[in-house]
Design a protein around this motif. Structure first.
Motif, PDB file in Angstrom:
ATOM      1  N   ASP A 153      13.264   9.607  15.293  1.00 42.51           N
ATOM      2  CA  ASP A 153      13.297  10.913  15.966  1.00 42.51           C
ATOM      3  C   ASP A 153      14.721  11.471  15.989  1.00 42.51           C
ATOM      4  OD1 ASP A 153      11.827  12.857  18.047  1.00 42.51           O
ATOM      5  OD2 ASP A 153      13.773  12.329  18.881  1.00 42.51           O
ATOM      6  N   HIS A 157      16.399  14.797  14.098  1.00 40.46           N
ATOM      7  CA  HIS A 157      17.088  15.856  14.844  1.00 40.46           C
ATOM      8  C   HIS A 157      18.496  16.099  14.286  1.00 40.46           C
ATOM      9  CE1 HIS A 157      14.416  16.704  18.222  1.00 40.46           C
ATOM     10  NE2 HIS A 157      14.286  15.418  18.489  1.00 40.46           N
ATOM     11  N   HIS A 194       4.460  12.627  17.518  1.00 42.61           N
ATOM     12  CA  HIS A 194       4.448  14.081  17.319  1.00 42.61           C
ATOM     13  C   HIS A 194       5.132  14.357  15.993  1.00 42.61           C
ATOM     14  CE1 HIS A 194       8.720  14.015  18.388  1.00 42.61           C
ATOM     15  NE2 HIS A 194       8.398  13.305  19.445  1.00 42.61           N
ATOM     16  N   HIS A 387      11.051  19.504  17.907  1.00 48.68           N
ATOM     17  CA  HIS A 387       9.616  19.509  18.205  1.00 48.68           C
ATOM     18  C   HIS A 387       9.464  19.935  19.650  1.00 48.68           C
ATOM     19  CE1 HIS A 387      10.307  15.802  20.524  1.00 48.68           C
ATOM     20  NE2 HIS A 387      11.270  15.632  19.634  1.00 48.68           N
TER      21      HIS A 387
HETATM   22 ZN   LIG Z   1      12.800  14.202  19.728  1.00 48.36          ZN
END
Ligand SMILES: [Zn+2]
Length: 420
Positions: A153, A157, A194, A387
């Motif tokens: 994640d 980013h 996600h 997200h």
């Molecule tokens: Zn994140």
């Protein structure tokens, strides 16, 4: 996971591996490059709005709802902001466990990695991956194993898709090793919580704008002031959760937000319906349950904020006299919409207790925009992906297995029976 079925198990041992924030689209592309070729076709796993880790995983595992959307949250009973950065310091003690899905984890990175990823992303994902491998090696070979790789994640980013693809290649090699070692007796289920948009994102001037509309930002909402709002700002994400005196105030804030650059739409409660407001108009989402079957109605007040008109036309024969259609038909017709499964998703965001302290107003930003803590913006001056909103890049997580094929689209609430 301490499920040991050696004596009675009717299925292979299961290795569950969650890659935080990896969108369906990147896995589809990786497979086209020949990666993960031992897996069956990946499904799109629909992440609930706001598309954030704890909301998603607690829904997917039917686990306890987290207090808020992130570790800094607003407590509706105490009427004040709680949690925050302190939750990340030191060891992962009980008060730092947001939801009971975490009890199932056999591996997750140490807490401070979540911040170090901003400083040294390459080093952190590599360390995360090898710690996972070591942990799996030390685990009893007959038992299921559940790992959560969180570094993917942060890597997305900060560094974007290109770097993530390097990590996916490494993971592909690592998993080939795992398959070689354990063979057909171990099923690997790879999934994400996600998705993510893969474009540069900039900050929405939420504070400046709402202040100019007369609102005051506060850490607590004790007292009866209608102009005070609380907006927990944490990770740099594509949604905002706004708490206010009541739902009437929230609806006024939603009106003020329609003109702000970066806002896609806002939702708030009105009695037992959801109000959707955007620059494109206003609509209501209504739900009714009849003979244990759930129905939704999309009532347009002005314009078509959720871009559902073409779908509604297609579904003509399904509407009853009150303009409701069955939940499953909406799902079938909107599973691949730019807002996947949007009516059930948005209605659930305000009425299904996805978190214990549901916001009065949830704002979904357009891709390319985020809101969050200023401190993180200094750590990550460029945000190459994020997200949180209800659009398909963030809503489409993925799910695939070495042993099973799943439907093309799987709702978060259906994931539990597949994963556990
Ligand atoms: Zn994140």
């Amino acid at each position: 996971m301490n499920t040991n079925y050696t004596a009675m198990r009717e299925r292979p041992r299961r290795l569950l591996l969650c890659l935080d924030g990896v969108p369906y689209e990147l896995i589809r592309q990786a497979r086209q490059r020949g990666l993960f070729d031992r897996f069956h076709e990946p499904s799109r796993l629909l992440s609930p709005f706001p598309t954030m880790t704890n909301v998603a995983l607690s829904t997917m595992f039917k686990a306890s709802a987290p207090a808020g959307y992130e570790s800094l949250y607003f407590d509706c009973e105490r009427r004040e902001m709680r949690g925050g950065i302190g939750k990340y310091v030191g060891r992962r003690t009980a008060d730092k466990i947001p939801s009971s899905y975490m009890d199932r984890l056999d591996y997750q990175e140490p807490l401070h990695f979540e911040f170090l990823i901003y400083v040294a992303p390459e080093k952190i994902w590599q360390t995360d991956f090898s710690r996972f491998r070591q942990c799996l090696r030390a685990h009893a070979p007959a038992q299921d194993f559940f790992a959560f790789l969180k570094s993917t994640d942060g890597l997305l980013h900060i560094r974007g898709a290109e770097e993530l693809n390097v990590a996916l290649e490494r993971l592909n090699e690592l998993l080939r090793g795992v398959m070689k070692e354990y063979g057909q007796d171990t099923e690997i289920v790879l999934f994400s919580d996600h998705g993510m948009n893969l474009i540069e994102n900039r900050r929405v001037s939420l504070r400046t704008h709402l202040r100019s509309c007369g609102y005051e930002f506060s850490h607590n909402l004790r007292g009866a002031s209608a102009s005070r709002i609380a907006v927990p700002a944490f990770g740099l994400c594509g949604y905002a959760a706004i708490y206010s005196l009541n739902d009437e105030v929230a609806e006024k804030v939603a009106d003020n937000l329609t003109e702000l650059e970066g806002v896609d739409f806002s939702i708030c409660r009105k009695e037992d319906s959801v109000v959707v407001k955007s620059a494109q108009g206003e609509a209501r989402i209504l739900r009714k349950v009849r003979d244990e079957e759930t129905f939704y109605r999309y009532q347009r007040i002005a314009g078509d904020p959720l871009k559902l008109q073409p779908t509604v036309k297609r579904m003509k024969e399904w509407f009853d006299a009150e303009d409701y259609a069955p939940e499953d038909v909406w799902y079938e017709q909107t599973g691949d919409h730019s807002y996947p499964d949007v009516l059930a998703n948005l209605y659930g965001a305000l009425f299904d207790s996805r978190v214990r302290h549901t916001a009065n107003l949830l704002v979904s930003f357009k891709d390319g925009y985020y809101y969050g803590a200023k401190a993180f913006s200094y750590l990550a001056p460029r945000l190459r992906a994020t997200h949180g909103n209800a659009l398909s890049p963030s809503s489409n997580a993925f799910l695939m297995s070495t042993h099973r094929t799943f439907p093309a689209t799987v709702r978060a609430k259906e994931a539990n029976s597949i994963l556990c």
